[in-house]
Design an enzyme around this catalytic site. Structure first.
Site, PDB file in Angstrom:
ATOM      1  N   LYS A   1      10.876  -3.296  -3.898  1.00 10.07           N
ATOM      2  CA  LYS A   1      10.181  -2.650  -2.328  1.00 10.07           C
ATOM      3  C   LYS A   1      10.011  -4.004  -1.670  1.00 10.07           C
ATOM      4  O   LYS A   1       9.766  -4.017  -0.526  1.00 10.07           O
ATOM      5  CB  LYS A   1       9.012  -1.766  -2.666  1.00 10.07           C
ATOM      6  CG  LYS A   1       9.374  -0.462  -3.164  1.00 10.07           C
ATOM      7  CD  LYS A   1       8.537   0.497  -2.742  1.00 10.07           C
ATOM      8  CE  LYS A   1       9.160   1.969  -3.107  1.00 10.07           C
ATOM      9  NZ  LYS A   1       8.043   2.958  -2.957  1.00 10.07           N
TER      10      LYS A   1
ATOM     11  N   LYS B   1      17.224   7.766  -7.835  1.00  8.97           N
ATOM     12  CA  LYS B   1      16.477   9.027  -7.861  1.00  8.97           C
ATOM     13  C   LYS B   1      16.210   9.344  -6.362  1.00  8.97           C
ATOM     14  O   LYS B   1      16.245   8.441  -5.487  1.00  8.97           O
ATOM     15  CB  LYS B   1      15.113   8.530  -8.452  1.00  8.97           C
ATOM     16  CG  LYS B   1      14.313   9.847  -8.789  1.00  8.97           C
ATOM     17  CD  LYS B   1      13.053   9.307  -9.519  1.00  8.97           C
ATOM     18  CE  LYS B   1      11.677   9.820  -8.715  1.00  8.97           C
ATOM     19  NZ  LYS B   1      10.808  10.131  -9.481  1.00  8.97           N
TER      20      LYS B   1
ATOM     21  N   LYS C   1      11.581   9.697  -1.098  1.00 11.91           N
ATOM     22  CA  LYS C   1      11.135   9.686   0.206  1.00 11.91           C
ATOM     23  C   LYS C   1      11.329   8.514   1.044  1.00 11.91           C
ATOM     24  O   LYS C   1      11.225   8.464   2.112  1.00 11.91           O
ATOM     25  CB  LYS C   1       9.800  10.411   0.215  1.00 11.91           C
ATOM     26  CG  LYS C   1       8.573   9.552  -0.307  1.00 11.91           C
ATOM     27  CD  LYS C   1       7.717  10.705  -0.938  1.00 11.91           C
ATOM     28  CE  LYS C   1       7.039   9.909  -2.164  1.00 11.91           C
ATOM     29  NZ  LYS C   1       5.973  10.619  -2.578  1.00 11.91           N
TER      30      LYS C   1
HETATM   31  N1  TRP Z   1       2.530   6.010  -7.167  1.00 11.43           N
HETATM   32  C1  TRP Z   1       2.669   7.304  -7.204  1.00 11.43           C
HETATM   33  C2  TRP Z   1       3.981   7.530  -6.136  1.00 11.43           C
HETATM   34  O1  TRP Z   1       4.336   6.568  -5.395  1.00 11.43           O
HETATM   35  C3  TRP Z   1       1.650   8.072  -6.557  1.00 11.43           C
HETATM   36  C4  TRP Z   1       0.254   7.837  -7.160  1.00 11.43           C
HETATM   37  C5  TRP Z   1      -0.740   7.335  -6.669  1.00 11.43           C
HETATM   38  C6  TRP Z   1      -0.109   8.550  -8.436  1.00 11.43           C
HETATM   39  N2  TRP Z   1      -1.775   7.219  -7.662  1.00 11.43           N
HETATM   40  C7  TRP Z   1      -1.312   8.207  -8.709  1.00 11.43           C
HETATM   41  C8  TRP Z   1       0.588   9.374  -9.302  1.00 11.43           C
HETATM   42  C9  TRP Z   1      -2.081   8.162 -10.066  1.00 11.43           C
HETATM   43  C10 TRP Z   1      -0.015   9.801 -10.442  1.00 11.43           C
HETATM   44  C11 TRP Z   1      -1.272   9.272 -10.845  1.00 11.43           C
HETATM   45  O2  TRP Z   1       4.579   8.486  -6.409  1.00 11.43           O
END
Ligand code: TRP
Length: 348
Positions: A120, A214, A217
Site C-alpha cells: 500500500k 483477493k 474494497k
Molecule cells: N485491519 C483490518 C482490515 O483492514 C480491520 C481491523 C482493524 C481489524 N482492527 C482489527 C480486524 C482488529 C480484526 C481485528 O480489514
C-alpha cells in the site's frame, strides 16, 4: 480478565463493504453470535481510526460508519443479545493509548516487513500533493494489535491479507508478557482461527476481473468487486464480464482456472453448500455462460434480499446498542490498559 473467550473483528468504514467482507469477515462472527453467544463474548467494531491510513472523504465518514453498523444488523447480528457488542474504536480512548505504548516496543524493521504496508505504501500518499506515505499506514498493525489485546480476544476471523498482522499481535503480546509478566491474553494462531471458524474458504473470495487477487474494497476500479449495495443490474454486469480462461471445460482448479474457481465458490458460499457439490453439477461443461448466469441469479437474489433487510434496519436500535456497548467495552479496555500502565511503570 474476562470470563468468556472473546471473538472479535473490525470492519473498516472508509469504503463500501463487499461480498468478500460479508462472507469472510461478517458471516463467521455472526454465525457464532447466533449459535454460541452464550459461550462467548462477541465484539464487532468499526475501526474508524484506521480509516485515515488511506485518503478518504472525511465529510462522509459518519455516514459510512452508520452504514457499516446497519450492514452488521442486516447480516443478522442479534443486537438484543447481551453477549454481543458493537462499538466505534475512537469512542474508546484506550485503543489509542495502548497503541502508543505498544509502538515503543515494536521494531521499525518488523513493521517495514509487513507485506500490506509494502504494497500500500507504493500507491498511497496522505496528501494530494505529495507521494509520501503516512506514519499511520506504517503503524496500522500496532493499532490493530491494541484492538485485539484490549479485550483479550482469542478468536479473530482473518483473511490472508490480515494473517501477518495477527501474527504480529501474537508476537507483541508474547514480548510484553515475557518482559512484564502476564499482561495480555495471546490470540490463537492463524491455523487455529481457520479451524475454529471452519470457513476459511469464505475468507478468500477473489476479485472477479483479477482472480489472482483477493476481492478488496481498496481496489480502485471496483470492476471485479461485488459491493453489498450494488444493484442487481450492476452486479450482473460484473459477473457476466468476470475473467475466466480459454480452456473450455469447467473444473475446480484454483491454479489453472482461478476465475472459474471463484464463480464456483461464490455459488457454494451464498447457498451455504459444499463447493464440491456445486462443482459436480458443472464439471466438464464446455460453455461458461450458463455458470455465469447461474451465479448471477444466486448473487442477485442474495443482494435483493440483503438490501431489503438493510433498508428496514432501525437506526435508533443501533444508537442504543452503541451506547450500551461503548460503556461496557470502555470498562474492559480500561482494565487492560491499567494493567499495562502498571506493568510498564506509568501507574503505581
Ligand atoms: N485491519 C483490518 C482490515 O483492514 C480491520 C481491523 C482493524 C481489524 N482492527 C482489527 C480486524 C482488529 C480484526 C481485528 O480489514
Amino acid at each position: 480478565m474476562n470470563q468468556k473467550p472473546v471473538i472479535l473483528t473490525g470492519l473498516r468504514a472508509n469504503n463500501d463493504l463487499h461480498i468478500g467482507n460479508y462472507l469472510g469477515g461478517l458471516l463467521p462472527i455472526i454465525d457464532m453470535a447466533n449459535q454460541r453467544a452464550d459461550e462467548y463474548q462477541i465484539n464487532l467494531f468499526v475501526p474508524d481510526l484506521h480509516s485515515f491510513t488511506t485518503r478518504i472523504n472525511h465529510a462522509t465518514l459518519q455516514e459510512s460508519i452508520m452504514q457499516n453498523l446497519r450492514v452488521f444488523v442486516a447480516a443478522g447480528l442479534p443486537l438484543s443479545d447481551p453477549n454481543v457488542h458493537i462499538y466505534r474504536q475512537s469512542y474508546i480512548p484506550a485503543h489509542s493509548e495502548l497503541t502508543w505504548i505498544l509502538d515503543c516496543f515494536t521494531g521499525y524493521g518488523e513493521m517495514s516487513r509487513m507485506t500490506q504496508f509494502k504494497d500500500k505504501s507504493k500507491s498511497s500518499s496522505f496528501t494530494e500533493e505529495s507521494t509520501s506515505t503516512s506514519v499511520g499506514l506504517f503503524n496500522y498493525p500496532v493499532l490493530m494489535a491494541a484492538d485485539i489485546l484490549l479485550y483479550g480476544a482469542k478468536y479473530i476471523p482473518v483473511g490472508d491479507d490480515q494473517s501477518q498482522h495477527l501474527e504480529f499481535t501474537r508476537d507483541i503480546a508474547q514480548r510484553m508478557n515475557n518482559r512484564f509478566g502476564d499482561v495480555f491474553i495471546v490470540p490463537e494462531a492463524v491455523t487455529a482461527q481457520h479451524e475454529f471458524f471452519g470457513k476459511d474458504q469464505g475468507l478468500r473470495v477473489k476479485d472477479l476481473s483479477d482472480p489472482g487477487k483477493k476481492m478488496s474494497k481498496s481496489d480502485e476500479s471496483g470492476k471485479g468487486v461485488l459491493f453489498l449495495t450494488d444493484s442487481p443490474d450492476v452486479a450482473s454486469k460484473k459477473i457476466m464480464s468476470a475473467t475466466t480462461d480459454s480452456l473450455g471445460s469447467i473444473a475446480y482448479n484454483k491454479v489453472e482456472q482461478p476465475g472459474i474457481a471463484t464463480l464456483l465458490e461464490l455459488m457454494a458460499f451464498l447457498q451455504a453448500k459444499d463447493v464440491h457439490d456445486v462443482v459436480s453439477e458443472y464439471q466438464g461443461q464446455e460453455q461458461y455462460g450458463p455458470l455465469k448466469t447461474a451465479v448471477t441469479t444466486v448473487v442477485t437474489e442474495f443482494l435483493t434480499s440483503f438490501q431489503t433487510k438493510l433498508a428496514a434496519v432501525d437506526d435508533t436500535a443501533i444508537m442504543h446498542k452503541l451506547a450500551d456497548s461503548e460503556a461496557a467495552m470502555a470498562v474492559q479496555a480500561q482494565n487492560t490498559l491499567l494493567r499495562v500502565q502498571r506493568a510498564v511503570g506509568l501507574r503505581p
